[in-house]
Design an enzyme around this catalytic site. Structure first.
Site, PDB file in Angstrom:
ATOM      1  CG  ASP A  78      -7.961   0.526   3.259  1.00 54.45           C
ATOM      2  OD1 ASP A  78      -8.779  -0.361   2.957  1.00 54.45           O
ATOM      3  OD2 ASP A  78      -6.720   0.355   3.202  1.00 54.45           O
ATOM      4  CE  LYS A  84      -4.035  -1.967   2.268  1.00 51.72           C
ATOM      5  NZ  LYS A  84      -5.027  -1.822   3.349  1.00 51.72           N
TER       6      LYS A  84
HETATM    7  P1  NAP Z   1       0.281  -3.154  10.043  1.00 53.80           P
HETATM    8  O1  NAP Z   1       0.599  -1.990   9.185  1.00 53.80           O
HETATM    9  O2  NAP Z   1       1.231  -4.305  10.119  1.00 53.80           O
HETATM   10  O3  NAP Z   1       0.063  -2.577  11.536  1.00 53.80           O
HETATM   11  C1  NAP Z   1      -0.066  -3.441  12.647  1.00 53.80           C
HETATM   12  C2  NAP Z   1      -0.438  -2.633  13.887  1.00 53.80           C
HETATM   13  O4  NAP Z   1      -0.642  -3.556  14.979  1.00 53.80           O
HETATM   14  C3  NAP Z   1       0.686  -1.675  14.347  1.00 53.80           C
HETATM   15  O5  NAP Z   1       0.071  -0.550  14.927  1.00 53.80           O
HETATM   16  C4  NAP Z   1       1.431  -2.515  15.390  1.00 53.80           C
HETATM   17  O6  NAP Z   1       2.110  -1.738  16.340  1.00 53.80           O
HETATM   18  C5  NAP Z   1       0.245  -3.212  16.052  1.00 53.80           C
HETATM   19  N1  NAP Z   1       0.637  -4.417  16.769  1.00 53.80           N
HETATM   20  C6  NAP Z   1       1.110  -5.572  16.210  1.00 53.80           C
HETATM   21  N2  NAP Z   1       1.368  -6.459  17.193  1.00 53.80           N
HETATM   22  C7  NAP Z   1       1.065  -5.839  18.378  1.00 53.80           C
HETATM   23  C8  NAP Z   1       1.129  -6.244  19.754  1.00 53.80           C
HETATM   24  N3  NAP Z   1       1.566  -7.451  20.115  1.00 53.80           N
HETATM   25  N4  NAP Z   1       0.714  -5.356  20.693  1.00 53.80           N
HETATM   26  C9  NAP Z   1       0.261  -4.127  20.338  1.00 53.80           C
HETATM   27  N5  NAP Z   1       0.187  -3.699  19.048  1.00 53.80           N
HETATM   28  C10 NAP Z   1       0.582  -4.547  18.094  1.00 53.80           C
HETATM   29  O7  NAP Z   1      -1.114  -3.818   9.654  1.00 53.80           O
HETATM   30  P2  NAP Z   1      -2.396  -3.085   9.033  1.00 53.80           P
HETATM   31  O8  NAP Z   1      -2.431  -3.237   7.580  1.00 53.80           O
HETATM   32  O9  NAP Z   1      -2.467  -1.710   9.615  1.00 53.80           O
HETATM   33  O10 NAP Z   1      -3.591  -4.000   9.610  1.00 53.80           O
HETATM   34  C11 NAP Z   1      -3.928  -3.939  10.990  1.00 53.80           C
HETATM   35  C12 NAP Z   1      -5.196  -4.759  11.241  1.00 53.80           C
HETATM   36  O11 NAP Z   1      -6.304  -4.172  10.558  1.00 53.80           O
HETATM   37  C13 NAP Z   1      -5.109  -6.203  10.728  1.00 53.80           C
HETATM   38  O12 NAP Z   1      -5.769  -7.026  11.652  1.00 53.80           O
HETATM   39  C14 NAP Z   1      -5.853  -6.153   9.413  1.00 53.80           C
HETATM   40  O13 NAP Z   1      -6.402  -7.401   9.068  1.00 53.80           O
HETATM   41  C15 NAP Z   1      -6.954  -5.142   9.757  1.00 53.80           C
HETATM   42  N6  NAP Z   1      -7.502  -4.472   8.565  1.00 53.80           N
HETATM   43  C16 NAP Z   1      -8.828  -4.604   8.346  1.00 53.80           C
HETATM   44  C17 NAP Z   1      -9.396  -3.971   7.268  1.00 53.80           C
HETATM   45  C18 NAP Z   1     -10.859  -4.120   7.019  1.00 53.80           C
HETATM   46  O14 NAP Z   1     -11.303  -3.780   5.919  1.00 53.80           O
HETATM   47  N7  NAP Z   1     -11.629  -4.582   7.985  1.00 53.80           N
HETATM   48  C19 NAP Z   1      -8.613  -3.181   6.401  1.00 53.80           C
HETATM   49  C20 NAP Z   1      -7.242  -3.059   6.667  1.00 53.80           C
HETATM   50  C21 NAP Z   1      -6.693  -3.711   7.767  1.00 53.80           C
HETATM   51  P3  NAP Z   1       3.656  -1.301  16.072  1.00 53.80           P
HETATM   52  O15 NAP Z   1       3.576  -0.083  15.188  1.00 53.80           O
HETATM   53  O16 NAP Z   1       4.181  -1.004  17.405  1.00 53.80           O
HETATM   54  O17 NAP Z   1       4.322  -2.463  15.392  1.00 53.80           O
END
Ligand code: NAP
Length: 304
Positions: free
Chosen positions: A119, A83
């Protein structure tokens, strides 16, 4: 049919029936439910095309985009990890996508690649459907504000001039940086209340307890909640009946956060509605027409 194709497959492309005209680029990509969302939509609209998954590694993004463009695709979606890189890979970036810092929808038009983000607006439509409310009216706390999805949703809420925005992230420096970037959205003449309108706070119980007293909507944008072994996001006693809780995770449909929030009397929703509406908005970009949302919803629910 194969669950996903690769760049190598594109180089020796055997046309499919219906012809592949849309795709999601990801690494990994086999988990993506986008085909189950878009193929029913294409069918419902009588469009002779299909949507496929493409396993594209980070260094393959640009050649992959050029290849599908040359094969006559109409557009693609980008998911993890593309992205951010897609913002640089396209020819023209839409203003909202630039402000949200990511491109998840690409349209091929007259040989050019146009980049959009569905998004953020998809989240707003989900909020309206789930809670009959607009971000403008809300005091919002985003858990995981440093991740890609959290950043996009937090920025979209800032663009909507939400009442209050609190950014929380495991790596606190990322939420501080985002707060700095979003500050101009809060520099208007609205009267200051008892608490600051924009804050980044550390992920600590005392700080969260204080913030949640002044929060209407809690958003989980972390990747926590999908697995049983994942730790609790918030101590359950901090979840109160006045809260709306939106978990961007949708599998399982009732995460521990949502179960605990509902048990405490809060209203809850999972990320399925955001997935649905970001897809609907991508479809609108590709076909310049309303998306058949109910066909998409049915396809998505059947896939779960
Ligand atoms: P990403 O860029 O990898 O971000 C992951 C986030 O989770 C970061 O803020 C990370 O914190 C945090 N995190 C990971 N492990 C953690 C832990 N053990 N404790 C606390 N925080 C933790 O992923 P993303 O693309 O943003 O996606 C995030 C979530 O949203 C996923 O579950 C994804 O499936 C969901 N999502 C859903 C939709 C939808 O349409 N419903 C769309 C997009 C994403 P750090 O920065 O500290 O690593």
């Amino acid at each position: 049919m194969k669950p996903y194709f690769t760049l190598d497959d594109l180089h020796h492309w055997e046309p499919l029936d219906p012809p592949a005209k849309l795709a999601v680029f990801g690494d990994p990509v086999e988990h993506s439910r986008s085909p189950q969302l878009h193929n029913p939509a294409l069918k419902a609209c009588g469009i002779d095309a299909q949507y496929i998954r493409l396993h594209i590694r980070p260094d393959e993004l640009k050649p992959g985009l050029e290849k599908v463009r040359d094969l006559g695709f109409l557009g693609v979606n980008c998911t993890i990890p593309h992205k951010f890189a897609a913002l640089e890979a396209v020819d023209v970036v839409d203003d909202l996508a630039r402000r949200l810092g990511a491109v998840n929808t690409i349209v091929f038009e007259d040989g050019k690649m146009l980049g959009f983000n569905s998004d953020g607006p998809g989240f707003l439509r989900a909020l309206r459907e789930e809670f009959s409310i607009d971000a403008h009216d809300l005091r919002i706390l985003v858990l995981g504000a440093g991740g890609g999805a959290g950043r996009a949703v937090a920025t979209q809420c800032a663009i909507e001039h939400c009442e209050r925005l609190v950014l929380v992230n495991r790596s606190h420096e990322k939420s501080l940086l985002l707060a700095h970037q979003l500050a101009p959205y809060f520099a208007d003449d609205r009267l200051a209340g008892a608490v600051e309108r924009l804050q980044a706070v550390p992920w600590e119980e005392k700080a969260l307890a204080e913030q949640l007293e002044n929060t209407d909507l809690i958003i989980n944008a972390t990747s926590l909640g999908m697995k049983r072994v994942d730790p609790d996001l918030l101590p359950s006693h901090l979840l109160q009946p006045h809260h709306l809780v939106y978990d961007m995770v949708y599998s399982p449909p009732k995460t521990r956060l949502l179960a605990e929030a509902a048990a405490n009397g809060a209203r809850t929703a999972n990320g399925l509605s955001m997935l649905l509406y970001q897809g609907a908005i991508s479809f609108e970009h590709w076909f310049n027409r309303d998306a058949p949302v109910e066909a998409m919803r049915k396809g998505l629910l059947a896939s779960l």
